[in-house]
Design a protein around this motif. Structure first.
Motif, PDB file in Angstrom:
ATOM      1  N   ALA A   1       2.058  13.459 -10.512  1.00  0.00           N
ATOM      2  CA  ALA A   1       1.092  12.517 -10.288  1.00  0.00           C
ATOM      3  C   ALA A   1       1.988  10.642  -8.946  1.00  0.00           C
ATOM      4  O   ALA A   1       1.988  11.243  -8.396  1.00  0.00           O
ATOM      5  CB  ALA A   1       1.116  11.538 -11.677  1.00  0.00           C
ATOM      6  N   VAL A   2       3.167  11.078  -9.686  1.00  0.00           N
ATOM      7  CA  VAL A   2       4.700  10.841  -8.842  1.00  0.00           C
ATOM      8  C   VAL A   2       4.409  11.020  -7.947  1.00  0.00           C
ATOM      9  O   VAL A   2       5.585  10.516  -6.450  1.00  0.00           O
ATOM     10  CB  VAL A   2       6.304  10.690  -9.619  1.00  0.00           C
ATOM     11  CG1 VAL A   2       7.078  10.044  -8.746  1.00  0.00           C
ATOM     12  CG2 VAL A   2       6.053   9.389 -10.462  1.00  0.00           C
ATOM     13  N   LEU A   3       5.124  12.603  -8.060  1.00  0.00           N
ATOM     14  CA  LEU A   3       4.829  13.318  -6.146  1.00  0.00           C
ATOM     15  C   LEU A   3       4.052  13.272  -5.129  1.00  0.00           C
ATOM     16  O   LEU A   3       3.935  12.955  -4.672  1.00  0.00           O
ATOM     17  CB  LEU A   3       5.397  14.850  -6.327  1.00  0.00           C
ATOM     18  CG  LEU A   3       6.598  15.380  -7.360  1.00  0.00           C
ATOM     19  CD1 LEU A   3       6.284  16.838  -7.665  1.00  0.00           C
ATOM     20  CD2 LEU A   3       8.414  15.498  -6.883  1.00  0.00           C
ATOM     21  N   ALA A   4       2.742  12.912  -5.836  1.00  0.00           N
ATOM     22  CA  ALA A   4       1.777  12.941  -5.023  1.00  0.00           C
ATOM     23  C   ALA A   4       1.541  11.445  -4.614  1.00  0.00           C
ATOM     24  O   ALA A   4       1.178  11.567  -3.623  1.00  0.00           O
ATOM     25  CB  ALA A   4       0.857  13.452  -5.886  1.00  0.00           C
TER      26      ALA A   4
ATOM     27  N   LYS B   1       3.945   7.987   2.286  1.00  0.00           N
ATOM     28  CA  LYS B   1       4.214   8.145   3.368  1.00  0.00           C
ATOM     29  C   LYS B   1       3.628   7.949   4.751  1.00  0.00           C
ATOM     30  O   LYS B   1       3.304   7.731   4.900  1.00  0.00           O
ATOM     31  CB  LYS B   1       5.583   9.499   3.723  1.00  0.00           C
ATOM     32  CG  LYS B   1       6.640   9.686   2.784  1.00  0.00           C
ATOM     33  CD  LYS B   1       6.927  11.449   2.794  1.00  0.00           C
ATOM     34  CE  LYS B   1       8.224  11.949   1.808  1.00  0.00           C
ATOM     35  NZ  LYS B   1       8.866  13.074   2.244  1.00  0.00           N
ATOM     36  N   SER B   2       4.740   7.377   5.306  1.00  0.00           N
ATOM     37  CA  SER B   2       4.137   6.732   6.708  1.00  0.00           C
ATOM     38  C   SER B   2       3.028   8.334   7.244  1.00  0.00           C
ATOM     39  O   SER B   2       2.395   7.870   8.102  1.00  0.00           O
ATOM     40  CB  SER B   2       5.004   6.677   8.367  1.00  0.00           C
ATOM     41  OG  SER B   2       5.977   7.422   8.210  1.00  0.00           O
TER      42      SER B   2
ATOM     43  N   ASP C   1      -6.700   7.182  -3.307  1.00  0.00           N
ATOM     44  CA  ASP C   1      -5.802   7.388  -2.656  1.00  0.00           C
ATOM     45  C   ASP C   1      -6.216   8.877  -1.819  1.00  0.00           C
ATOM     46  O   ASP C   1      -5.059   8.269  -0.321  1.00  0.00           O
ATOM     47  CB  ASP C   1      -4.624   7.588  -3.691  1.00  0.00           C
ATOM     48  CG  ASP C   1      -4.316   6.062  -4.136  1.00  0.00           C
ATOM     49  OD1 ASP C   1      -5.176   5.642  -3.734  1.00  0.00           O
ATOM     50  OD2 ASP C   1      -3.082   6.489  -4.731  1.00  0.00           O
ATOM     51  N   VAL C   2      -5.988   9.609  -2.335  1.00  0.00           N
ATOM     52  CA  VAL C   2      -6.247  10.938  -1.001  1.00  0.00           C
ATOM     53  C   VAL C   2      -7.180  10.469   0.094  1.00  0.00           C
ATOM     54  O   VAL C   2      -6.957  10.685   1.200  1.00  0.00           O
ATOM     55  CB  VAL C   2      -6.453  12.399  -1.892  1.00  0.00           C
ATOM     56  CG1 VAL C   2      -6.375  13.413  -0.182  1.00  0.00           C
ATOM     57  CG2 VAL C   2      -5.451  12.767  -2.080  1.00  0.00           C
ATOM     58  N   ALA C   3      -7.967  10.189  -0.009  1.00  0.00           N
ATOM     59  CA  ALA C   3      -9.765   9.828   0.307  1.00  0.00           C
ATOM     60  C   ALA C   3      -8.226   8.365   1.607  1.00  0.00           C
ATOM     61  O   ALA C   3      -9.048   8.195   2.960  1.00  0.00           O
ATOM     62  CB  ALA C   3     -10.719   9.334  -0.175  1.00  0.00           C
ATOM     63  N   ALA C   4      -8.328   7.770   1.030  1.00  0.00           N
ATOM     64  CA  ALA C   4      -7.651   6.178   1.562  1.00  0.00           C
ATOM     65  C   ALA C   4      -5.894   6.872   2.408  1.00  0.00           C
ATOM     66  O   ALA C   4      -6.543   5.758   3.476  1.00  0.00           O
ATOM     67  CB  ALA C   4      -7.015   5.115   0.551  1.00  0.00           C
ATOM     68  N   HIS C   5      -6.082   7.634   2.060  1.00  0.00           N
ATOM     69  CA  HIS C   5      -4.272   8.047   3.116  1.00  0.00           C
ATOM     70  C   HIS C   5      -4.640   9.120   4.531  1.00  0.00           C
ATOM     71  O   HIS C   5      -4.457  10.046   5.208  1.00  0.00           O
ATOM     72  CB  HIS C   5      -3.533   8.050   2.358  1.00  0.00           C
ATOM     73  CG  HIS C   5      -2.690   7.050   1.730  1.00  0.00           C
ATOM     74  ND1 HIS C   5      -3.037   6.757   0.194  1.00  0.00           N
ATOM     75  CD2 HIS C   5      -1.791   6.211   2.438  1.00  0.00           C
ATOM     76  CE1 HIS C   5      -2.626   5.938  -0.095  1.00  0.00           C
ATOM     77  NE2 HIS C   5      -1.804   5.578   0.880  1.00  0.00           N
ATOM     78  N   THR C   6      -5.941  10.214   4.233  1.00  0.00           N
ATOM     79  CA  THR C   6      -6.490  10.982   4.973  1.00  0.00           C
ATOM     80  C   THR C   6      -8.054  10.495   5.915  1.00  0.00           C
ATOM     81  O   THR C   6      -8.479   9.729   5.944  1.00  0.00           O
ATOM     82  CB  THR C   6      -6.880  12.074   3.834  1.00  0.00           C
ATOM     83  OG1 THR C   6      -7.664  11.810   3.451  1.00  0.00           O
ATOM     84  CG2 THR C   6      -5.486  12.484   3.739  1.00  0.00           C
TER      85      THR C   6
END
Length: 334
Positions: free
Chosen positions: A108-111, A117-118, A155-160
């Motif tokens: 979870a932390v790694l993800a 990251k920018s 969060d994946v959707a928000a950053h892609t």
């Protein structure tokens, strides 16, 4: 009843295989209380005793580390993870922090770190999604929600954006069939679907994403093997272009993770070690996440590919306590 027996027999065999292929060396005798006391001593006084920390934590599996954290908190009313964070620094601190967490919490932390990251580190999300079993991935998603009060999918959707969002959200949301059964006719037809998409340069075709985000690992490997037999070359070679965009890189990473994860992780390590300026984050991530899983196999793959041992390569590219800790996880003491 027979299905239940066969499933649990398979699970026992898999646990035995993991133990054999893990690089981590743990002692026959273990006392969580004694280890907690040792770590307390290592963190007291004028300077931290890093060698003592490595001696303990570099030789304890996930269940033992959890017991140590619990014993430490009971004895000293203090969080061991936070204490170590305050005592250590640099790459060594990051490696110890990643290691001491429960595996699902670590992922979870790694993800989260990868997404913040920018330029989001998509391969980390793909690794977590593709290498884990369906149940393990579900536990990572639960751990992520508990820690960050948001879902991993959110969060994946928000950053892609665009096609890469469709692929990654599909991967992290998947709950695949885990059995080894395959449908040969389906493998044939979906190998044709993939071939047609690649021939037309339609790498982002909805059918490509559907196949990769829904099929079991065994079914996907059967499809990739059929593709290779029909086309005379691997699917990853056929989608290798001179200037790939993020989606194409993500697509190749996904296929390679499903097809042969040991070869995939070997390449991650090779690239991290050989590039100008060692990538400590990638080295740490692979060693910490695979030491209890299949790091022996990855080490064997590394030797076959590079005619040099991974132990030697890591020792050459790292230094100090960080180096000593990684070597302990690799099963190779200095």
């Amino acid at each position: 009843m027979q299905w239940f027996y066969l499933r649990h027999t398979a699970e026992r065999l898999e646990r035995a295989r993991v133990i054999v292929m893990a690089s981590l060396v743990v002692p026959d005798h273990f006392s969580a209380t004694e280890d907690a006391e040792t770590l307390r001593k290592a963190c007291q006084g004028w300077g931290t005793n890093e060698k003592l920390i490595i001696k303990v934590l570099g030789h304890r599996n996930a269940a033992q580390r959890k017991q140590i954290r619990q014993a430490y908190e009971q004895l000293y009313e203090e969080d061991l993870v936070k204490r170590l964070e305050s005592e250590l620094s640099g790459d060594f601190e990051k490696a110890v922090y990643r290691w001491i967490l429960d595996p699902v919490d670590r992922d979870a932390v790694l993800a989260n770190v990868a997404l913040k990251k920018s330029n989001p580190d998509f391969p980390v999300i793909i690794e977590i999604s593709c290498v884990h079993s369906p149940d393990e991935l579900l536990e990572v998603r639960k751990a992520y929600k508990l820690r960050y009060k948001r879902s991993l999918e959110e969060d994946v959707a928000a950053h892609t954006t665009g096609d890469i969002r469709k692929l990654l959200v599909g991967l992290v949301s998947a709950y695949r069939f885990e059995g080894e059964e395959i449908n040969a006719r389906l493998a044939n037809s979906e190998a044709d679907v993939l071939h047609n998409a690649i021939r037309d340069k339609a790498f982002n075709h909805d059918e490509v994403i559907r196949i990769l985000t829904t099929r079991s690992k065994a079914q996907l490997r059967a499809t990739f093997n059929r593709y290779r037999d029909d086309q005379g070359t691997s699917i990853t070679k056929n989608i290798l272009v001179e200037h790939p965009d993020d989606f194409l890189v993500a697509l190749r990473t996904t296929i390679r993770c499903f097809n042969d994860q040991q070869k995939y992780f070997e390449k991650v390590l090779r690239n991290a070690i050989k590039r100008a300026g060692t990538d400590e984050d990638d080295i740490t991530r692979v060693i910490v996440t695979r030491a209890e899983k299949d790091l022996k196999e990855i080490k064997e793959e590394y030797y076959k590919r590079n005619s040099a041992s991974l132990d030697q390569a890591v020792a050459k590219e790292t230094s100090g306590d960080y180096k000593a800790f990684l070597l302990a996880l690799l099963g190779k003491e200095e």
